[in-house]
Design an enzyme around this catalytic site. Structure first.
Site, mmCIF file in Angstrom:
data_model
loop_
_atom_site.group_PDB
_atom_site.id
_atom_site.type_symbol
_atom_site.label_atom_id
_atom_site.label_comp_id
_atom_site.label_asym_id
_atom_site.label_seq_id
_atom_site.Cartn_x
_atom_site.Cartn_y
_atom_site.Cartn_z
ATOM 1 N N GLY A 172 25.162 40.769 25.891
ATOM 2 C CA GLY A 172 24.372 41.544 26.854
ATOM 3 C C GLY A 172 24.671 41.110 28.276
ATOM 4 O O GLY A 172 25.780 40.690 28.619
ATOM 5 N N GLY A 173 23.617 41.155 29.097
ATOM 6 C CA GLY A 173 23.772 40.831 30.523
ATOM 7 C C GLY A 173 24.337 39.442 30.752
ATOM 8 O O GLY A 173 24.993 39.177 31.766
ATOM 9 N N GLY A 407 58.187 53.256 44.986
ATOM 10 C CA GLY A 407 56.900 52.637 45.331
ATOM 11 C C GLY A 407 56.736 51.290 44.657
ATOM 12 O O GLY A 407 56.084 50.384 45.184
ATOM 13 N N ALA A 408 57.358 51.146 43.480
ATOM 14 C CA ALA A 408 57.218 49.884 42.745
ATOM 15 C C ALA A 408 57.949 48.752 43.469
ATOM 16 O O ALA A 408 57.546 47.600 43.392
ATOM 17 C CB ALA A 408 57.735 50.046 41.322
#
Ligand code: HXC
Length: 517
Positions: A172-173, A407-408
């Site tokens: 959980g949290g 772009g790479a």
């Protein structure tokens, strides 16, 4: 003498009760299962005899909900400091024998006090998580305790390194505290980490899943990418934490533990030349390159089983600690995808915070094409990599081994993106796109009109590669520092590191940039 035998006896007895934690039976039960006690972990973690416990006698008396009065020795967590490689480190270890390691107000205060101490003294924090979560009997006081820990995890982030070990339940949290720290190590068995367990998932969605599917170390190491290391057991997890600490400084104003050799050796390493296959289409295994680059092949790979198309981790080069970011052409051809971008960006930012120089090994054909990538937000995720490199002010050295397309090329830290030095091997291909793709676009008509289109296309590709992708083209435009042989790389990178370590870069003051998350 004020210290009477009675006072000594009283102290001894109080200590005995505290050290017995949840009781002899529960401690024995753990031993039977091959698990360590909370204190055994810390004794094993720190250098012998250096562990100093904080708040051994702190405890919460639980009277809520008409339950019989119950004492939680140490309130289910052992906290304190000790040394690793002679440096102080703060650590806590949740004690499952005491109320299932559940977190009540005093448990939270002990952890918070330790975190406050660590930030004041500038020391790393290692937390061993093994807990049933918020102590149900304490209700919202327990919830508030988690909030106070989360707040401090964020406060410490970027000031001192924080390492989490998951050695039991972390549900959980509660899972958000480790998630807010820098690195998570998880044991192969007895550890689970999840937000909603199988029963909740079944009730909410009708889906049947097992704990292994969602909460195991294997699931988090390979699929979710939530964790960074898988450990065989608790002892191994502690060893990994120590190994991480051997590469990083205690805080953001210190240098990492460099052990510079007195002289940089510029000896050639001919075996590095031999690692490059004759056929440019045969992938290099970049791990072999890294093993030759770092001192004694000692490389600590981070997130080894996640996004394997990029490799990140630490080593030393002639004693200087470096963070290495390397495309792995042996997986997905070394393309950058969503997970690889996330993995590398976070690692770059960690290195930048803690003054660790960055070495980039580039062999990248581009971003991974596909519907899943586009719709999954490769633009946003890939932008993280550009952002992380450009925002980093530590020394940045880039080696272009083979492909560096489009772009790479920029996303792997070209000079334009702030690399201090860029070296290219003679096998490097630096281009706006690969020769095959470029010929298909530029010479479509010429190829179609040829008597032997296949032959024509091959000729054009070779011509394009030679003219537009050669490292000498880029060198001619002063885009790279030099063209070097693979065999020279270790010596030259070692020199480059010595020559950039004193680098200081100032940027316009701002609260913080807005990295695309
Ligand atoms: C109080 C708890 C507890 C808890 C375990 N115990 N979890 N006590 N609060 N959250 C106690 C048990 O009552 C038991 O006490 C002892 O710890 C050992 O637990 P067992 O169940 O016997 O052990 P095991 O079978 O190994 O199972 C471990 C477990 C299970 C899977 C963790 O105990 C469990 O499911 N606990 C509840 C988990 C949970 O729902 N937590 C969420 C709380 S809400 P005795 O005295 O019998 O030895 C939450 C929200 C936080 O965490 C939000 C933060 C943002």
């Amino acid at each position: 003498m004020a210290i009477s035998p009675d006072l000594v006896k009283q102290l001894e007895e109080k200590r005995k009760v505290a050290l017995l934690a949840g009781g002899a039976d529960k401690l024995a039960e753990r031993k039977k299962k091959g698990l360590m006690s909370a204190r055994e972990r810390l004794e094993a973690f720190f250098e012998s005899g250096t562990f100093m416990e904080f708040g051994m006698h702190a405890q919460h008396q639980c009277h809520e909900f008409g339950l019989e009065e119950k004492v939680f020795p140490g309130d289910g967590v052992v906290t304190g400091i000790g040394t690793i490689d002679g440096h102080p480190v703060a650590a806590y270890s949740q004690d499952f024998t005491v109320g299932g390691g559940s977190l009540g107000a005093m448990h939270a205060k002990k952890v918070c006090d330790l975190l406050d101490y660590a930030i004041k003294a500038g020391m790393p924090v290692v937390g061993v998580n093994d807990s049933g979560g918020a102590r149900i009997q304490e209700g919202d006081a327990a919830l508030s305790g988690y909030g106070q820990i989360f707040f401090r995890n964020v406060l410490l982030s970027g000031v001192v390194p924080q390492i989490s070990i998951i050695a039991g339940p972390c549900a959980g949290g509660a899972a958000y505290s480790p998630a807010l720290t820098d690195f998570i190590i998880m044991t192969k068995s007895n550890a689970q980490m999840f937000i909603c367990g199988p029963e909740v998932i079944k009730a909410a969605t009708g889906q049947t899943v097992t704990m292994n599917d969602i909460g195991s170390a294997a699931a988090h190491a390979t699929v979710s990418g939530n964790i960074h290391f898988v450990a065989e057991d608790e002892l191994h997890a502690l060893q990994i934490a120590r190994k991480i600490l051997s590469f990083i400084p205690s805080n953001n104003v210190m240098d990492p533990p460099h052990h510079p050799t007195p002289n940089v050796t510029l000896d050639l390493d001919p075996a590095m030349d031999e690692l490059i296959p004759a056929d440019s289409k045969t992938p290099i295994d970049v791990l072999k390159v890294i093993a030759r680059l770092v001192d004694a092949g000692d490389f600590l790979e981070v997130q080894r089983d996640f996004a394997k198309n990029i490799v990140v981790g630490w080593g030393r080069i002639e004693g200087i600690v470096v963070g290495i970011i390397a495309n792995q052409p042996a997986v997905k051809a070394g393309t950058l995808d969503i997970d690889a971008s996330d993995k590398a960006s976070r690692f770059i930012r960690f290195c930048n915070i803690f003054n660790i120089p960055i070495v980039n090994l580039v062999d990248v054909p581009g971003f991974l094409p596909g519907m899943a990538q586009e719709r999954g937000g490769i633009i946003r995720h890939g932008a993280k990599l550009l952002f992380a490199y450009a925002a980093s002010t530590v020394p940045k050295i880039t080696i272009i081994m083979r492909k560096a397309y489009g772009g790479a090329y920029l996303a792997m830290c070209s000079a334009d993106m702030g690399a201090d030095m860029v070296f290219a091997w003679p096998t490097a291909e630096i281009a706006v796109m690969g020769a095959d793709g470029a010929v298909k676009i530029l010479f479509k008509r010429e190829v179609a009109a040829a008597t032997d289109p296949k032959k024509k296309e091959k000729e054009l590709v070779a011509e394009y590669r030679e003219k537009f992708c050669s490292p000498y083209e880029a060198a001619g435009k002063a885009m790279i520092t030099d063209v070097i042989l693979p065999s020279q790389t270790r010596g030259i990178v070692a020199m480059a590191l010595r020559n950039t370590l004193s680098k200081r870069e100032t940027r316009p003051p701002k609260k913080h940039g807005n990295i695309p998350l």
